[in-house]
Design an enzyme around this catalytic site. Structure first.
Site, PDB file in Angstrom:
ATOM      1  N   HIS A   1       0.820  -1.222   0.000  1.00 51.38           N
ATOM      2  CA  HIS A   1       0.000   0.000   0.000  1.00 51.38           C
ATOM      3  C   HIS A   1       0.852   1.269   0.000  1.00 51.38           C
ATOM      4  CE1 HIS A   1      -3.819  -2.230   1.678  1.00 51.38           C
ATOM      5  NE2 HIS A   1      -3.572  -2.486   0.416  1.00 51.38           N
TER       6      HIS A   1
ATOM      7  N   GLU B   1      -7.926 -10.414  17.864  1.00 50.02           N
ATOM      8  CA  GLU B   1      -9.257 -11.031  17.963  1.00 50.02           C
ATOM      9  C   GLU B   1      -9.526 -11.726  16.633  1.00 50.02           C
ATOM     10  OE1 GLU B   1     -11.288  -7.350  18.535  1.00 50.02           O
ATOM     11  OE2 GLU B   1     -10.775  -6.705  16.513  1.00 50.02           O
TER      12      GLU B   1
HETATM   13  P1  OAD Z   1      -7.492  -2.551  10.492  1.00 43.94           P
HETATM   14  O1  OAD Z   1      -7.544  -1.352  11.369  1.00 43.94           O
HETATM   15  O2  OAD Z   1      -8.649  -2.806   9.587  1.00 43.94           O
HETATM   16  O3  OAD Z   1      -7.340  -3.870  11.376  1.00 43.94           O
HETATM   17  C1  OAD Z   1      -6.356  -3.978  12.368  1.00 43.94           C
HETATM   18  C2  OAD Z   1      -6.451  -5.371  12.989  1.00 43.94           C
HETATM   19  O4  OAD Z   1      -5.425  -5.478  13.931  1.00 43.94           O
HETATM   20  C3  OAD Z   1      -7.784  -5.669  13.695  1.00 43.94           C
HETATM   21  O5  OAD Z   1      -8.256  -6.952  13.316  1.00 43.94           O
HETATM   22  C4  OAD Z   1      -7.385  -5.654  15.180  1.00 43.94           C
HETATM   23  O6  OAD Z   1      -8.120  -6.606  15.944  1.00 43.94           O
HETATM   24  C5  OAD Z   1      -5.926  -6.081  15.110  1.00 43.94           C
HETATM   25  N1  OAD Z   1      -5.119  -5.579  16.227  1.00 43.94           N
HETATM   26  C6  OAD Z   1      -5.243  -4.417  16.911  1.00 43.94           C
HETATM   27  N2  OAD Z   1      -4.299  -4.325  17.853  1.00 43.94           N
HETATM   28  C7  OAD Z   1      -3.545  -5.459  17.766  1.00 43.94           C
HETATM   29  C8  OAD Z   1      -2.431  -5.960  18.478  1.00 43.94           C
HETATM   30  N3  OAD Z   1      -1.863  -5.282  19.489  1.00 43.94           N
HETATM   31  N4  OAD Z   1      -1.928  -7.161  18.129  1.00 43.94           N
HETATM   32  C9  OAD Z   1      -2.481  -7.880  17.114  1.00 43.94           C
HETATM   33  N5  OAD Z   1      -3.550  -7.455  16.410  1.00 43.94           N
HETATM   34  C10 OAD Z   1      -4.073  -6.258  16.709  1.00 43.94           C
HETATM   35  O7  OAD Z   1      -6.126  -2.479   9.677  1.00 43.94           O
HETATM   36  P2  OAD Z   1      -5.681  -3.257   8.358  1.00 43.94           P
HETATM   37  O8  OAD Z   1      -6.289  -4.621   8.312  1.00 43.94           O
HETATM   38  O9  OAD Z   1      -4.212  -3.149   8.271  1.00 43.94           O
HETATM   39  O10 OAD Z   1      -5.445   0.672   3.301  1.00 43.94           O
HETATM   40  O11 OAD Z   1      -6.335  -2.363   7.241  1.00 43.94           O
HETATM   41  C11 OAD Z   1      -6.126  -2.715   5.899  1.00 43.94           C
HETATM   42  C12 OAD Z   1      -6.104  -1.478   5.029  1.00 43.94           C
HETATM   43  O12 OAD Z   1      -7.284  -0.696   5.245  1.00 43.94           O
HETATM   44  C13 OAD Z   1      -4.989  -0.508   5.322  1.00 43.94           C
HETATM   45  O13 OAD Z   1      -3.753  -0.866   4.741  1.00 43.94           O
HETATM   46  C14 OAD Z   1      -5.503   0.761   4.732  1.00 43.94           C
HETATM   47  C15 OAD Z   1      -6.906   0.713   5.259  1.00 43.94           C
HETATM   48  O14 OAD Z   1      -7.840   1.398   4.588  1.00 43.94           O
HETATM   49  C16 OAD Z   1      -5.127   1.751   2.584  1.00 43.94           C
HETATM   50  O15 OAD Z   1      -4.860   2.826   3.084  1.00 43.94           O
HETATM   51  C17 OAD Z   1      -5.127   1.506   1.116  1.00 43.94           C
END
Ligand code: OAD
Length: 252
Positions: A116, A211
């Site tokens: 990204h 989770e």
């Molecule tokens: P999200 O914010 O959608 O998800 C983050 C995940 O990390 C969730 O499932 C949380 O439960 C988990 N999480 C939070 N804290 C954690 C911890 N301490 N240890 C382990 N897991 C944890 O973020 P992404 O999945 O990265 O795209 O989002 C994907 C994309 O959506 C991003 O790259 C961005 C966004 O829109 C673009 O900007 C193109």
């Protein structure tokens, strides 16, 4: 479709997908927080080409602030564990991150692909060349390699744009015998589909997330808890498996 590798067997080719959750304990906010906002903005107001066309100052200022914030965060034990794994694992490894921060690099990862984009890079709005970003893009920085007088935008893949390195990622997924997803909600494609692709090619699949993610049922195994606990423990398992015979890592 081939049979799944034996879970106890030593993997020889690993693809790791990381998301915002791996950087959460470093203090970088995730995207899908309880309020559904990203640093106070709706994602579509700051992360689409349409938003940039409508209000370039807002979008440039938003990413300028995210870039400046990198100076105040450090890699955590999960980034460092992947750096250790990258240095010591002698099979094929590709760490694909959806994150635009530089914490994997600072944690020692080298076999890394930012699908990204990266906050520390910019791309030219005219010729498209990707280059290091100056600290501030809002003032209208000029492209260094463009004769057409192009200006720079953040090298961030916005919604509706093609992620980087898809050919390379798909080849690695086809070859992988282990796919591991760390700290990602499984809400954004194409990354959310990697687990199906890897599984279709016969890889074992493992989720490490705080989770259950949206796609948790697609994984052969899921472990839930903070990345700083789960990732170092998993990396130790792999490096233990990967040690040459007679050189087990834990002689005690
Ligand atoms: P999200 O914010 O959608 O998800 C983050 C995940 O990390 C969730 O499932 C949380 O439960 C988990 N999480 C939070 N804290 C954690 C911890 N301490 N240890 C382990 N897991 C944890 O973020 P992404 O999945 O990265 O795209 O989002 C994907 C994309 O959506 C991003 O790259 C961005 C966004 O829109 C673009 O900007 C193109």
């Amino acid at each position: 479709m081939s049979d799944k590798p034996n879970p106890a067997a030593q993997p020889r080719s690993i693809v790791i997908l990381t998301g915002a959750g791996i950087s959460a304990e470093s203090g970088v906010p995730t995207f899908r927080g309880p309020d559904g906002l990203w640093e106070g903005h709706r994602v579509e107001d700051v992360a689409t080409p349409e938003a940039f066309a409508r209000d370039p100052d807002l979008v440039q200022s938003f990413y300028d602030a995210r870039r400046a914030a990198l100076g105040g965060v450090k890699p955590n034990a999960a980034h460092q564990a992947l750096g250790r794994l990258d240095a010591a694992f002698d099979g094929d490894l590709l760490i694909v991150t959806q994150n635009v921060d530089d914490l994997h690099e600072r944690g020692g990862a080298r076999r890394l692909l930012h699908m990204h984009g990266e906050l520390l890079r910019a791309s030219c709005t005219v010729c498209g060349v990707r280059q290091p970003a100056p600290a501030v893009l809002r003032e209208g920085a000029a492209c260094e390699s463009c004769e057409a007088g192009g200006t720079l935008r953040p090298d961030i893949v916005w919604f509706g744009e093609m992620p980087h390195g898809m050919g390379h990622i798909e080849a690695a997924l086809a070859d992988a015998d282990l796919f591991v997803s760390i700290g990602t909600s499984g809400a954004v494609y194409p990354a959310a589909g990697f687990v199906r692709t890897a599984a279709a090619y016969g890889a074992r699949t493992l989720e490490l997330n705080l989770e259950p993610s949206e796609g948790t049922a697609l994984f052969d195994e899921a472990r839930h808890g903070p990345a700083t606990r789960l990732v170092p423990a998993w990396a130790d398992e792999i490096l233990g498996c990967n040690s040459p015979p007679g050189r087990a890592p834990n002689p005690d």
